[in-house]
Design an enzyme around this catalytic site. Structure first.
Site, PDB file in Angstrom:
ATOM      1  N   GLY A 194     163.350  68.212  35.352  1.00  0.00           N
ATOM      2  CA  GLY A 194     162.940  66.880  35.810  1.00  0.00           C
ATOM      3  C   GLY A 194     162.074  66.849  37.054  1.00  0.00           C
ATOM      4  N   SER A 195     161.264  67.899  37.275  1.00  0.00           N
ATOM      5  CA  SER A 195     160.409  67.841  38.475  1.00  0.00           C
ATOM      6  C   SER A 195     159.302  66.799  38.318  1.00  0.00           C
ATOM      7  CB  SER A 195     159.826  69.219  38.815  1.00  0.00           C
ATOM      8  OG  SER A 195     158.823  69.595  37.909  1.00  0.00           O
ATOM      9  N   MET A 232     161.389  68.293  25.235  1.00  0.00           N
ATOM     10  CA  MET A 232     161.058  69.476  24.451  1.00  0.00           C
ATOM     11  C   MET A 232     161.412  69.349  22.966  1.00  0.00           C
ATOM     12  SD  MET A 232     159.645  71.013  26.848  1.00  0.00           S
ATOM     13  CE  MET A 232     159.299  72.677  26.303  1.00  0.00           C
ATOM     14  N   ASN A 277     152.266  61.865  27.301  1.00  0.00           N
ATOM     15  CA  ASN A 277     152.872  63.175  27.502  1.00  0.00           C
ATOM     16  C   ASN A 277     152.075  63.936  28.553  1.00  0.00           C
ATOM     17  OD1 ASN A 277     154.567  65.468  26.860  1.00  0.00           O
ATOM     18  ND2 ASN A 277     152.820  66.354  25.762  1.00  0.00           N
ATOM     19  N   HIS A 282     150.984  67.898  29.389  1.00  0.00           N
ATOM     20  CA  HIS A 282     150.967  69.225  28.776  1.00  0.00           C
ATOM     21  C   HIS A 282     150.369  70.217  29.778  1.00  0.00           C
ATOM     22  CE1 HIS A 282     150.963  72.134  25.534  1.00  0.00           C
ATOM     23  NE2 HIS A 282     149.761  72.502  25.949  1.00  0.00           N
ATOM     24  N   THR A 332     149.823  61.284  19.747  1.00  0.00           N
ATOM     25  CA  THR A 332     149.545  60.932  18.356  1.00  0.00           C
ATOM     26  C   THR A 332     150.342  61.907  17.482  1.00  0.00           C
ATOM     27  OG1 THR A 332     147.683  62.454  18.223  1.00  0.00           O
ATOM     28  CG2 THR A 332     147.177  60.184  18.926  1.00  0.00           C
TER      29      THR A 332
HETATM   30  C1  GRF Z   1     156.174  70.803  32.562  1.00  0.00           C
HETATM   31  O1  GRF Z   1     155.433  71.951  32.794  1.00  0.00           O
HETATM   32  C2  GRF Z   1     155.536  69.980  31.474  1.00  0.00           C
HETATM   33  O2  GRF Z   1     154.152  70.054  31.489  1.00  0.00           O
HETATM   34  C3  GRF Z   1     156.098  70.632  30.242  1.00  0.00           C
HETATM   35  O3  GRF Z   1     157.416  70.937  30.554  1.00  0.00           O
HETATM   36  C4  GRF Z   1     157.543  71.110  31.964  1.00  0.00           C
HETATM   37  C5  GRF Z   1     158.593  70.153  32.423  1.00  0.00           C
HETATM   38  O4  GRF Z   1     158.947  70.361  33.755  1.00  0.00           O
HETATM   39  N1  GRF Z   1     155.900  69.777  29.100  1.00  0.00           N
HETATM   40  P1  GRF Z   1     159.891  69.339  34.511  1.00  0.00           P
HETATM   41  O5  GRF Z   1     161.162  69.161  33.677  1.00  0.00           O
HETATM   42  O6  GRF Z   1     159.155  68.042  34.681  1.00  0.00           O
HETATM   43  O7  GRF Z   1     160.194  70.006  35.821  1.00  0.00           O
END
Ligand code: GRF
Length: 212
Positions: A12-13, A86, A103, A105, A137
């Site tokens: 959750g960063s 995820m 999202n 990425h 999408t």
């Molecule tokens: C991030 O690198 C995001 O881009 C990817 O998963 C990671 C999640 O990190 N989809 P966090 O849980 O927000 O720390």
């Protein structure tokens, strides 16, 4: 004020960065598919409602997505934010939130869709890597792009040091994208194109390695 719901699976960063940015929106709930997602505690510390919809409780993707959508829709969000969520979502789920689902990425899309983006960037020897915020999408990691940040790849980088450099930018651009969406400065039109009123600058470039 627009209402947002945030979906997480882990630490959750990005959620933390979104909360720290004090955006002009109300965060109605943080929902996880995992009860042990560390990000749930971050939400609770901020007094935000949390819900868990464990994917393992459902026989297939479609029934999990239907249950998840039911919980999300009980909050009637204007914007649904995937922040390290995820799970691959079904087309039915994604289409239900057209123009409202975003999202982040960890690559400069359309390069390096999918997993292990930093390892693959290092393997290919690219000199510039980064991150992307995009509308979701049904085509995984291919939706219309809202904002990207580029970082240099350094000769001594490993996947962790590169991930850390990219993550710092994720935290900046995700909060920025949500701010734009919550204030209607960026929208998705009926043709699936991102419409933005943001100023553009032709004379900026990241060159890596650094030139004299
Ligand atoms: C991030 O690198 C995001 O881009 C990817 O998963 C990671 C999640 O990190 N989809 P966090 O849980 O927000 O720390």
């Amino acid at each position: 004020m627009k209402k947002i719901v945030i979906l997480i699976s882990g630490r959750g960063s990005n959620l933390q960065a979104i909360l720290s940015a004090q955006l002009p929106c109300s965060i109605a709930a943080v929902i996880s598919n995992r009860a042990d997602a560390e990000g749930l505690a971050i939400a609770q510390q901020h007094g935000i409602a949390t819900r868990v919809v464990p994917h393992r409780d459902y026989a297939d993707r479609a029934s999990f997505d239907a249950a998840l959508a039911q919980v999300i829709d009980s909050y009637q969000p204007d914007l649904l934010v995937l922040a390290g969520f995820m799970r691959i979502l079904t087309a039915e789920f994604v289409n239900h939130y057209t123009g409202k689902l975003i999202n982040i990425h960890p690559s400069l899309l359309p390069a390096y869709t999918g997993m292990n983006t930093h390892e693959r960037a290092l393997h290919d020897g690219v000199k510039i890597h980064g991150c992307t915020v995009h509308f979701v999408t049904p085509d995984l990691d291919h939706g219309p792009i809202i904002i990207q940040a580029a970082v240099p790849v350094l000769s001594h980088d490993n996947a962790q040091t590169l991930a850390e450099r990219v993550l710092r930018e994720e935290h900046r651009i995700y909060a920025q994208a949500i701010r734009w969406l919550c204030t209607d400065q960026v929208t998705l039109n009926a043709q699936g194109k991102v419409i933005s009123n943001r100023p553009e600058h032709a004379d900026t470039a990241l060159v890596a390695p650094h030139m004299e």
